[in-house]
Design a protein around this motif. Sequence first.
Motif, PDB file in Angstrom:
ATOM      1  N   ALA A 162       0.826  -1.211   0.000  1.00  0.00           N
ATOM      2  CA  ALA A 162       0.000   0.000   0.000  1.00  0.00           C
ATOM      3  C   ALA A 162       0.863   1.266   0.000  1.00  0.00           C
ATOM      4  O   ALA A 162       0.397   2.336  -0.390  1.00  0.00           O
ATOM      5  N   ARG A 163       2.129   1.148   0.411  1.00  0.00           N
ATOM      6  CA  ARG A 163       2.985   2.337   0.464  1.00  0.00           C
ATOM      7  C   ARG A 163       3.286   2.873  -0.935  1.00  0.00           C
ATOM      8  O   ARG A 163       3.562   4.050  -1.112  1.00  0.00           O
ATOM      9  N   LEU A 164       3.215   1.966  -1.942  1.00  0.00           N
ATOM     10  CA  LEU A 164       3.400   2.424  -3.325  1.00  0.00           C
ATOM     11  C   LEU A 164       2.365   3.480  -3.680  1.00  0.00           C
ATOM     12  O   LEU A 164       2.679   4.513  -4.257  1.00  0.00           O
ATOM     13  N   GLU A 165       1.120   3.164  -3.310  1.00  0.00           N
ATOM     14  CA  GLU A 165       0.034   4.091  -3.609  1.00  0.00           C
ATOM     15  C   GLU A 165       0.240   5.391  -2.834  1.00  0.00           C
ATOM     16  O   GLU A 165       0.085   6.491  -3.380  1.00  0.00           O
ATOM     17  N   ALA A 168       2.937   7.545  -4.459  1.00  0.00           N
ATOM     18  CA  ALA A 168       2.460   8.222  -5.668  1.00  0.00           C
ATOM     19  C   ALA A 168       1.568   9.402  -5.309  1.00  0.00           C
ATOM     20  O   ALA A 168       1.690  10.489  -5.857  1.00  0.00           O
ATOM     21  N   ARG A 169       0.668   9.168  -4.337  1.00  0.00           N
ATOM     22  CA  ARG A 169      -0.265  10.220  -3.955  1.00  0.00           C
ATOM     23  C   ARG A 169       0.479  11.387  -3.313  1.00  0.00           C
ATOM     24  O   ARG A 169       0.172  12.544  -3.564  1.00  0.00           O
ATOM     25  N   SER A 170       1.487  11.082  -2.479  1.00  0.00           N
ATOM     26  CA  SER A 170       2.185  12.163  -1.782  1.00  0.00           C
ATOM     27  C   SER A 170       3.053  12.964  -2.743  1.00  0.00           C
ATOM     28  O   SER A 170       3.412  14.100  -2.469  1.00  0.00           O
ATOM     29  N   LEU A 171       3.382  12.360  -3.902  1.00  0.00           N
ATOM     30  CA  LEU A 171       4.123  13.106  -4.919  1.00  0.00           C
ATOM     31  C   LEU A 171       3.171  13.928  -5.790  1.00  0.00           C
ATOM     32  O   LEU A 171       3.579  14.533  -6.773  1.00  0.00           O
ATOM     33  N   GLY A 172       1.899  13.863  -5.459  1.00  0.00           N
ATOM     34  CA  GLY A 172       0.951  14.746  -6.127  1.00  0.00           C
ATOM     35  C   GLY A 172       0.114  14.108  -7.220  1.00  0.00           C
ATOM     36  O   GLY A 172      -0.629  14.800  -7.912  1.00  0.00           O
ATOM     37  N   ALA A 173       0.237  12.790  -7.403  1.00  0.00           N
ATOM     38  CA  ALA A 173      -0.576  12.143  -8.439  1.00  0.00           C
ATOM     39  C   ALA A 173      -2.032  12.069  -7.993  1.00  0.00           C
ATOM     40  O   ALA A 173      -2.315  11.801  -6.831  1.00  0.00           O
ATOM     41  N   PRO A 175      -5.810  10.363  -7.807  1.00  0.00           N
ATOM     42  CA  PRO A 175      -6.172   8.947  -7.649  1.00  0.00           C
ATOM     43  C   PRO A 175      -6.231   8.212  -8.991  1.00  0.00           C
ATOM     44  O   PRO A 175      -5.761   7.077  -9.092  1.00  0.00           O
ATOM     45  N   LEU A 176      -6.787   8.854 -10.012  1.00  0.00           N
ATOM     46  CA  LEU A 176      -6.906   8.174 -11.306  1.00  0.00           C
ATOM     47  C   LEU A 176      -5.533   7.920 -11.926  1.00  0.00           C
ATOM     48  O   LEU A 176      -5.263   6.861 -12.487  1.00  0.00           O
ATOM     49  N   ARG A 177      -4.654   8.909 -11.821  1.00  0.00           N
ATOM     50  CA  ARG A 177      -3.296   8.788 -12.336  1.00  0.00           C
ATOM     51  C   ARG A 177      -2.569   7.671 -11.575  1.00  0.00           C
ATOM     52  O   ARG A 177      -1.878   6.833 -12.163  1.00  0.00           O
ATOM     53  N   THR A 178      -2.733   7.648 -10.252  1.00  0.00           N
ATOM     54  CA  THR A 178      -2.128   6.601  -9.425  1.00  0.00           C
ATOM     55  C   THR A 178      -2.623   5.228  -9.877  1.00  0.00           C
ATOM     56  O   THR A 178      -1.848   4.280 -10.000  1.00  0.00           O
ATOM     57  N   LEU A 179      -3.927   5.165 -10.126  1.00  0.00           N
ATOM     58  CA  LEU A 179      -4.509   3.898 -10.580  1.00  0.00           C
ATOM     59  C   LEU A 179      -3.852   3.448 -11.876  1.00  0.00           C
ATOM     60  O   LEU A 179      -3.415   2.303 -12.013  1.00  0.00           O
ATOM     61  N   ARG A 180      -3.763   4.388 -12.833  1.00  0.00           N
ATOM     62  CA  ARG A 180      -3.270   4.037 -14.165  1.00  0.00           C
ATOM     63  C   ARG A 180      -1.785   3.677 -14.134  1.00  0.00           C
ATOM     64  O   ARG A 180      -1.359   2.675 -14.700  1.00  0.00           O
ATOM     65  N   ASP A 181      -0.971   4.501 -13.449  1.00  0.00           N
ATOM     66  CA  ASP A 181       0.477   4.353 -13.569  1.00  0.00           C
ATOM     67  C   ASP A 181       1.109   3.471 -12.494  1.00  0.00           C
ATOM     68  O   ASP A 181       2.182   2.926 -12.688  1.00  0.00           O
ATOM     69  N   VAL A 182       0.438   3.344 -11.347  1.00  0.00           N
ATOM     70  CA  VAL A 182       1.069   2.592 -10.255  1.00  0.00           C
ATOM     71  C   VAL A 182       0.316   1.300  -9.935  1.00  0.00           C
ATOM     72  O   VAL A 182       0.892   0.223  -9.887  1.00  0.00           O
TER      73      VAL A 182
END
Lengths: 266, 298
Positions: A162-165, A168-173, A175-182
Amino acid sequence: MMELSRRAMVLVSGLAWLVGLFLLLPGLITVPVSLNESRFVRLPREHLSLRHYQALFSDPGWLSSFLDSLSIAAAASILATVLGTLCAVGLWRIGSRLVALFGALVLLPMILPPVVAALAMYRTWVALNLYDRWLGVVIAHTIIALPYVVITVTTSLALLDARLEQAARSLGASPLRTLRDVILPNIKGGVVTGAIFAFIISWDEIVVTLFISTRAVYTLPRRMWDGIRENVDPTVAAVASLLMAATVIGVVFALIYSLRKTRTQT
Amino acid sequence: MPGWNVSPAAIAHAAHQAAPGPHRMNPYYGFIAPAILLIILLLLAPLAWLVGLSFDQDGEFSLYWYREITTSSGIRSMLWTTLRIVTITTAISLVLGYLVAFAMAHMGERQRMLLTLCVLIPFWLSVLVRALSWLILLRSNGLINSGLIDAGIISSPLPLVRNEAGVIIGMVHFLVPYAVFPLYAAMRAVDPRLMMAARSVGASTWRSFVDVYLPTTFPAVFGAGMLVFIFGLGFFVTPSILGGGRVVMLSEYVSVSVLQTLRWSLAGALSVVLLLATAALLYLIGKVTNLRKVLGAA
């Protein structure tokens, strides 16, 4: 594991093989029956004939049912995969007590006895003017297939850190971008498995379809159901043989694939 | 229905473990909204409508249809038939499933793979193809009867289908795989040292099976049995085709109430009974055993 004497083990596995044959053989019987030369349902007597396959492939009715089933299963599995994957990822990241409730809600279509779901939908579909319409069957099949996608995707998410997500989120992505790329690249296998499940569920679905459609949408299982109930003719056996062949090929491939996977892992 | 692998509780648990801090508004509610709304609006609401109908007697609130279920001798005998067939089916499926799972857990790799195929292929095979196959085999002019007559073993066909025997054969054939998978998973997980310990204190093979192995695998037996029972209660296709209108089980009775006698309220009340029975059995599985483990989640 339990040690048995050699004699006992021979007895146990002998009986198990009998059960295995009881499970396997009845389906195979449709193959010789479909190859019989008469217009009755029986084993071929003198020679084999492909006339029932010929009848099947030249019948516009069976062909249109095949296309109905194919297009409905394709649409329903795409819808169920998109909605189910989103839902599984959402449940994975929502940390509230409501998650148990939502999880149970999403599994409801799987737990509900088929006839109860069929009755509930029948009434509603008539009221919403979805009865006996392509879209109506697609929506019903999407709902029925949803839990299978959620389960398979949830299973792959359980292996994902879950830390991957969070990174990504803390770097500003978003939720949809996080979903697609991570997230998606990491759960691809689960999503594909879920889509295959959804397709097969829709392709095979009969009870709900019986209630929410009649003749304008006439899926393959529905036509088989009528073919079996009214008067069994060998064309149904030909359809059954083709489905049987597809199942055997599918299962053998899946088994080989999973064996390869475990081999490369060890 | 393949895929009974993970329980709602397991999903909730997995989701809970990955929970983020409570201090920010969670945007992921937007992810679950479409699926949840679809189910609430097009399944749960229609279901509530159906439940509501069951209390409706000519536009008035009434328990009439529930009384009808308990007093009508026709319905009572239908319910009794359903219970009898499902109980017999569950018992046979468990015994056969235990046997196959035990052999699978203890045989060589090559044999195990072949036996797995024997279980997996019918598991994935369309329920209609299976019903058709049994009809072809069991009819009075079907393959089994004509074979036995040609061989001179019997003179007139045995009644194998359009009766309870036919329905039970078809249902057992459908349900054995559902028993095999959880039982196999449980047997693979039995600690071999347990059996060695039993043998080393002098127990015979049979004693150690009955006193150690069987109790160790019992939760899986219970869970698999409940699962098979739940499926059996809701069965529609197999009893309709192999019962041939003479053996009417709960699901078919519900469908006949709606499609032929147009008694929506009766169908609603019977649906409620079926729902409550299913919910109670699921609750029981969760109580007695770990649902996730029983259902064979790897």
